[in-house]
Motif scaffolding. Structure first.
Motif, PDB file in Angstrom:
ATOM      1  N   PRO A 100       0.789  -1.243   0.000  1.00  0.00           N
ATOM      2  CA  PRO A 100       0.000   0.000   0.000  1.00  0.00           C
ATOM      3  C   PRO A 100       0.813   1.281   0.000  1.00  0.00           C
ATOM      4  O   PRO A 100       0.416   2.258  -0.632  1.00  0.00           O
ATOM      5  CB  PRO A 100      -0.857  -0.118   1.273  1.00  0.00           C
ATOM      6  N   HIS A 101       1.937   1.305   0.707  1.00  0.00           N
ATOM      7  CA  HIS A 101       2.714   2.548   0.773  1.00  0.00           C
ATOM      8  C   HIS A 101       3.349   2.868  -0.580  1.00  0.00           C
ATOM      9  O   HIS A 101       3.419   4.038  -0.985  1.00  0.00           O
ATOM     10  CB  HIS A 101       3.786   2.444   1.861  1.00  0.00           C
ATOM     11  N   LEU A 102       3.782   1.862  -1.300  1.00  0.00           N
ATOM     12  CA  LEU A 102       4.301   2.087  -2.643  1.00  0.00           C
ATOM     13  C   LEU A 102       3.181   2.531  -3.575  1.00  0.00           C
ATOM     14  O   LEU A 102       3.381   3.421  -4.410  1.00  0.00           O
ATOM     15  CB  LEU A 102       4.953   0.802  -3.166  1.00  0.00           C
ATOM     16  N   ALA A 103       2.003   1.933  -3.434  1.00  0.00           N
ATOM     17  CA  ALA A 103       0.862   2.338  -4.262  1.00  0.00           C
ATOM     18  C   ALA A 103       0.501   3.798  -4.002  1.00  0.00           C
ATOM     19  O   ALA A 103       0.221   4.557  -4.936  1.00  0.00           O
ATOM     20  CB  ALA A 103      -0.337   1.439  -3.979  1.00  0.00           C
ATOM     21  N   ARG A 104       0.534   4.208  -2.735  1.00  0.00           N
ATOM     22  CA  ARG A 104       0.218   5.600  -2.397  1.00  0.00           C
ATOM     23  C   ARG A 104       1.251   6.547  -2.995  1.00  0.00           C
ATOM     24  O   ARG A 104       0.909   7.623  -3.497  1.00  0.00           O
ATOM     25  CB  ARG A 104       0.197   5.751  -0.880  1.00  0.00           C
ATOM     26  N   ALA A 105       2.519   6.137  -2.982  1.00  0.00           N
ATOM     27  CA  ALA A 105       3.573   6.965  -3.577  1.00  0.00           C
ATOM     28  C   ALA A 105       3.366   7.092  -5.083  1.00  0.00           C
ATOM     29  O   ALA A 105       3.598   8.158  -5.662  1.00  0.00           O
ATOM     30  CB  ALA A 105       4.944   6.368  -3.274  1.00  0.00           C
ATOM     31  N   CYS A 106       2.929   6.011  -5.726  1.00  0.00           N
ATOM     32  CA  CYS A 106       2.649   6.070  -7.166  1.00  0.00           C
ATOM     33  C   CYS A 106       1.521   7.045  -7.459  1.00  0.00           C
ATOM     34  O   CYS A 106       1.586   7.828  -8.417  1.00  0.00           O
ATOM     35  CB  CYS A 106       2.295   4.683  -7.687  1.00  0.00           C
ATOM     36  N   VAL A 107       0.476   7.003  -6.651  1.00  0.00           N
ATOM     37  CA  VAL A 107      -0.667   7.908  -6.857  1.00  0.00           C
ATOM     38  C   VAL A 107      -0.233   9.355  -6.655  1.00  0.00           C
ATOM     39  O   VAL A 107      -0.619  10.248  -7.424  1.00  0.00           O
ATOM     40  CB  VAL A 107      -1.822   7.538  -5.906  1.00  0.00           C
ATOM     41  N   ASN A 108       0.569   9.614  -5.623  1.00  0.00           N
ATOM     42  CA  ASN A 108       1.064  10.975  -5.396  1.00  0.00           C
ATOM     43  C   ASN A 108       1.915  11.453  -6.569  1.00  0.00           C
ATOM     44  O   ASN A 108       1.828  12.619  -6.980  1.00  0.00           O
ATOM     45  CB  ASN A 108       1.885  11.029  -4.109  1.00  0.00           C
ATOM     46  N   PHE A 109       2.738  10.558  -7.101  1.00  0.00           N
ATOM     47  CA  PHE A 109       3.564  10.902  -8.263  1.00  0.00           C
ATOM     48  C   PHE A 109       2.676  11.270  -9.448  1.00  0.00           C
ATOM     49  O   PHE A 109       2.930  12.250 -10.162  1.00  0.00           O
ATOM     50  CB  PHE A 109       4.462   9.715  -8.611  1.00  0.00           C
TER      51      PHE A 109
END
Length: 521
Positions: A205-214
């Protein structure tokens, strides 16, 4: 009795010496046992240990004992350099006692990233013809992902040495592994969507959230339609809302982008159905035809009018053709060949006849977006010796706390009766021109403001100062603003103003031109 002394120290620097001594003790006992075994009924005397604690002045931690040496030419640490080597999966063997080179568990763990050393599983990642074999370590992967934990240690775990993953791109899988092994997020514009897919699939989830922020920070009219399609697929409502904000405000740019032709049919329908789409209907019609052409190629269909209409299907009737300007319809849609003869005749009758025929097309115009106006002056005035325009620039800087789209400026007009002005407006960020337009406006002699528009709304990011400028040519005497405010609350958006060094005609925070910013939010 023979006495041996064991030194126990609390200084970790001497641990290795103590360990060596401990390892020698069993051998000593063993030798004594051999000598004693010759005596039949002799009992081995016990070994007596005297524990002596030595206190040191300062405790040293592992990081103090084994400091890493930073290369002189770069600030990059040794571990990221090792990552970079491992990206190509060359599996260079680490130096002897490599564990002692890295003071933290994270850095020691990172050495194993994309490394065959101690690997107990391998992944064949990518579609056929573009696969890459990547090593993995079950324990590390299971700690970083619940999916990997179930795969390797769950009730239905399969003991496979090689796992095939055809639906994930190798670069995206590597980016996910780098996060799991190294606790580092390394995203790129061309692989972030694939990385988001991998992070969603393996529940990171934390990597997914970083992708969305990017994706949110790189969102623009050029990629908004594609990201809208992907955000719905990945069930990311916040990203979906951001995409709609950009598509609504910069609809014509989004519809003309190459990315629009890459969306799926469901996303096409949702865009054509959009009530707040801020675009001319002829632009919507042309964008739909461009999408149909590319869709024919995807389905290996001949590029004919019939096939274009076929792939559009019922989505064609979501285009509000009856709301086009008559010239746009007559010179565009009516001659495209996509409409049947009966449809063309009925739409012409819709424009001209008092008794209008029934149409399958939506005949109600879109609402679009209502622009907001941020007025920064509390009063205005005019005097006989100012405000004059002789090719000089009026400029002001502003910043907002939320993303908005500047559509144009409100300007003052003549204070000596009606007059026409030529206005060159410009919007810059750190000296880079983001939007400009040359147009004319007519002032009626009142103190009202008159809008001047950019060709397309310009996206403005929060917490960054932008420069709004205008060069006017016309009646030299005009109204000007007074009692300017440094901060204005406009709906849910807060706008701050400051003076600009580009202003050469007297405009500043306290007074001058550019009384209004016109924007969508």
């Amino acid at each position: 009795r023979e006495r041996q002394t064991v030194l126990m120290v609390d200084d970790k620097e001497k641990n290795m010496k103590c360990l060596t001594f401990f390892l020698m003790l069993p051998e000593t006992v063993k030798n004594r046992s051999r000598k004693s075994s010759k005596k039949a009924n002799t009992t081995l005397p016990p070994v007596c240990y005297e524990i002596i604690t030595l206190k040191t002045k300062k405790k040293k931690m592992a990081a103090d004992m084994f400091p890493r040496k930073k290369p002189a030419s770069s600030s990059t640490t040794a571990v990221p350099q090792y990552h970079q080597q491992n990206l190509s999966n060359n599996n260079l063997l680490p130096a002897p006692n490599w564990q002692g080179l890295y003071p933290t568990i994270r850095e020691r763990n990172a050495v194993m990233f994309n490394n065959d050393l101690m690997a107990d599983v391998h992944f064949v990642v990518g579609p056929p013809g573009g696969t890459q074999r990547l090593p993995g370590h079950k324990y590390v992967l299971a700690v970083g992902s619940s999916v990997f934990h179930a795969m390797f240690y769950g009730e239905l775990a399969e003991d496979k040495d090689e796992i095939r993953i055809p639906d994930v791109e190798p670069a995206a899988f590597l980016a996910m592994l780098k996060y799991i092994y190294c606790d580092e997020i390394d995203l790129a514009a061309d692989t972030v969507l694939a990385t988001l897919y991998a992070a969603k699939k393996y529940i990171v989830p934390h990597l997914a959230r970083a992708c969305v922020n990017f994706l949110e920070t790189s969102l623009s009219a050029k990629n908004a339609c594609v990201l809208l399609s992907q955000s719905c697929l990945f069930e990311e409502p916040d990203l979906t809302q951001r995409c709609w904000e950009v598509i609504d405000a910069q609809a014509e740019l989004a519809l003309k982008s190459e990315g629009f032709c890459d969306i799926d049919f469901q996303t096409l329908e949702s865009i054509l159905r959009r009530e707040t789409l801020n675009a001319k209907e002829i632009v919507v019609f042309e964008a739909a035809l461009n999408w149909a052409e590319v869709e024919c190629q995807r389905q290996d269909l001949a590029l004919s009018i019939e096939n274009k209409r076929k792939v559009l299907g019922k989505a064609l009737y979501l285009i509000r053709i009856p709301t086009m300007a008559l010239d746009d319809f007559a010179n565009g849609a009516a001659q495209s060949g996509v409409l049947t003869l009966n449809e063309t005749n009925d739409i012409f009758l819709w424009y001209t006849a008092a008794r209008k025929p029934e149409l399958q097309f939506v005949s109600k115009a879109r609402k679009g977006l209502v622009p907001q106006r941020c007025h920064r002056f509390q009063s205005c005035a005019y005097r006989s010796n100012q405000w004059r325009y002789r090719g000089r620039c009026d400029s002001i800087q502003f910043a907002v706390d939320k993303r908005v789209f500047i559509a144009g400026f409100g300007l003052y007009g003549s204070s000596c009766g009606s007059a026409e002005y030529s206005a060159k407006i410009e919007l810059k960020r750190q000296g880079v021109v983001l939007g400009q337009n040359l147009s004319k406006y007519f002032s009626d002699g009142s103190s009202s403001t008159f809008p001047v528009w950019f060709e397309y709304p310009v996206q403005i990011e929060p917490d960054t100062f932008y420069t709004a400028s205008v060069i006017l040519d016309g009646n030299e005497l005009s109204y000007f603003g007074q009692e300017g405010m440094t901060e204005v609350q406009c709906g849910k958006v807060t706008v701050q103003f400051q003076c600009s060094s580009d202003s050469t005609n007297g405009t500043g925070v306290q007074g001058g031109q550019i009384p209004e910013l016109i924007f969508y939010a």
